[in-house]
Motif scaffolding. Structure first.
Motif, PDB file in Angstrom:
ATOM      1  N   GLN A 115       0.803  -1.224   0.000  1.00  0.00           N
ATOM      2  CA  GLN A 115       0.000   0.000   0.000  1.00  0.00           C
ATOM      3  C   GLN A 115       0.841   1.283   0.000  1.00  0.00           C
ATOM      4  O   GLN A 115       0.337   2.364   0.309  1.00  0.00           O
ATOM      5  CB  GLN A 115      -0.968   0.020   1.194  1.00  0.00           C
ATOM      6  N   ALA A 116       2.119   1.174  -0.310  1.00  0.00           N
ATOM      7  CA  ALA A 116       2.971   2.366  -0.378  1.00  0.00           C
ATOM      8  C   ALA A 116       2.544   3.226  -1.561  1.00  0.00           C
ATOM      9  O   ALA A 116       2.205   2.718  -2.628  1.00  0.00           O
ATOM     10  CB  ALA A 116       4.433   1.961  -0.523  1.00  0.00           C
ATOM     11  N   PHE A 121      -1.940  10.941   0.872  1.00  0.00           N
ATOM     12  CA  PHE A 121      -3.291  11.511   0.945  1.00  0.00           C
ATOM     13  C   PHE A 121      -3.966  11.614  -0.419  1.00  0.00           C
ATOM     14  O   PHE A 121      -5.024  12.239  -0.546  1.00  0.00           O
ATOM     15  CB  PHE A 121      -3.234  12.891   1.609  1.00  0.00           C
ATOM     16  N   ASP A 122      -3.358  11.021  -1.432  1.00  0.00           N
ATOM     17  CA  ASP A 122      -3.933  11.055  -2.780  1.00  0.00           C
ATOM     18  C   ASP A 122      -5.054  10.025  -2.868  1.00  0.00           C
ATOM     19  O   ASP A 122      -4.809   8.818  -2.870  1.00  0.00           O
ATOM     20  CB  ASP A 122      -2.843  10.764  -3.817  1.00  0.00           C
ATOM     21  N   ILE A 123      -6.310  10.489  -2.942  1.00  0.00           N
ATOM     22  CA  ILE A 123      -7.448   9.558  -2.964  1.00  0.00           C
ATOM     23  C   ILE A 123      -7.670   8.975  -4.360  1.00  0.00           C
ATOM     24  O   ILE A 123      -8.493   8.083  -4.537  1.00  0.00           O
ATOM     25  CB  ILE A 123      -8.732  10.244  -2.476  1.00  0.00           C
ATOM     26  N   LYS A 124      -6.951   9.479  -5.347  1.00  0.00           N
ATOM     27  CA  LYS A 124      -7.074   8.955  -6.706  1.00  0.00           C
ATOM     28  C   LYS A 124      -5.750   8.315  -7.144  1.00  0.00           C
ATOM     29  O   LYS A 124      -5.347   8.432  -8.297  1.00  0.00           O
ATOM     30  CB  LYS A 124      -7.471  10.060  -7.675  1.00  0.00           C
TER      31      LYS A 124
END
Length: 206
Positions: A115-116, A121-124
């Motif tokens: 998950q790196a 904080f980039d939701i896209k």
């Protein structure tokens, strides 16, 4: 102490191949050599590192060694070679298709990853697709453990690999893996195989 054999350091890149050579003092011309040549030049030679070695030995010995003649390896002390070709292939995502072979139940571990992300904080957040085109789940299971952790029921099915104790919980089903690889080969005539269960393959009892 005088050196009596050739020593080669070679960097085989995607475009150029660089050769540094230390030459025996007994040679016709004992000076060290640095040569740069194209990594791909099929009209002149098949293999750039071999061609570089041939040129150095020809110059140093004062005789022309034909490209068709096998080089005398007894005159070479060592060859140290690195390459950026594989790295370039990964960065450019080029090269042959390959199949990932991993333990049953772990087919998506590499794709899930850890998950790196470059921006937490980039939701896209988007990522590139996996390099491999197909996954084969091999029926096997092993566990690395210390002698104190080895369970009595697996005492007969243990092996030492790389200085570590490997508990063979489920032996590799070689027939099933062979069938899966044959199916993949029929679908894709040219492909490579990447193993994530190397220990299990090396510890095969057959």
């Amino acid at each position: 102490m005088e050196m009596d054999k050739f020593r080669f350091c070679i960097d085989r890149g995607g475009t150029f191949t660089d050769v540094y050579a230390e030459v025996p003092q007994s040679c016709f011309d004992p000076r060290p050599r640095v040569i740069k040549l194209l990594s791909e030049d099929p009209e002149k030679y098949d293999n750039a590192p071999v061609e570089g070695i041939r040129r150095v030995m020809s110059e140093a010995l004062g005789i022309e060694i034909a490209r068709s003649k096998k080089l005398d390896s007894s005159m070479i002390e060592w060859i140290r070679m690195g390459t950026t070709v594989a790295t370039n292939g990964l960065l450019e995502r080029e090269g042959t298709n390959f199949v990932l072979v991993t333990s049953s139940g772990c087919a998506d571990c590499l794709e899930i990853g850890n998950q790196a992300r470059s921006d937490i904080f980039d939701i896209k957040c988007s990522k590139l697709p996996p390099l491999y085109s197909h996954v084969i789940e091999a029926k096997e299971r092993v566990r690395l453990c210390s002698s104190a952790e080895l369970r009595p029921e697996f005492e007969q099915d243990k092996a030492i690999y790389g200085g570590e104790i490997v508990e063979i919980i489920q032996p590799l089903d070689e027939d099933a893996l062979r069938d899966e690889l044959l199916i993949a080969r029929k679908k894709k005539k040219n492909f490579s195989v990447c193993y994530c269960i190397c220990a299990c393959l090396c510890l095969s009892k057959t």
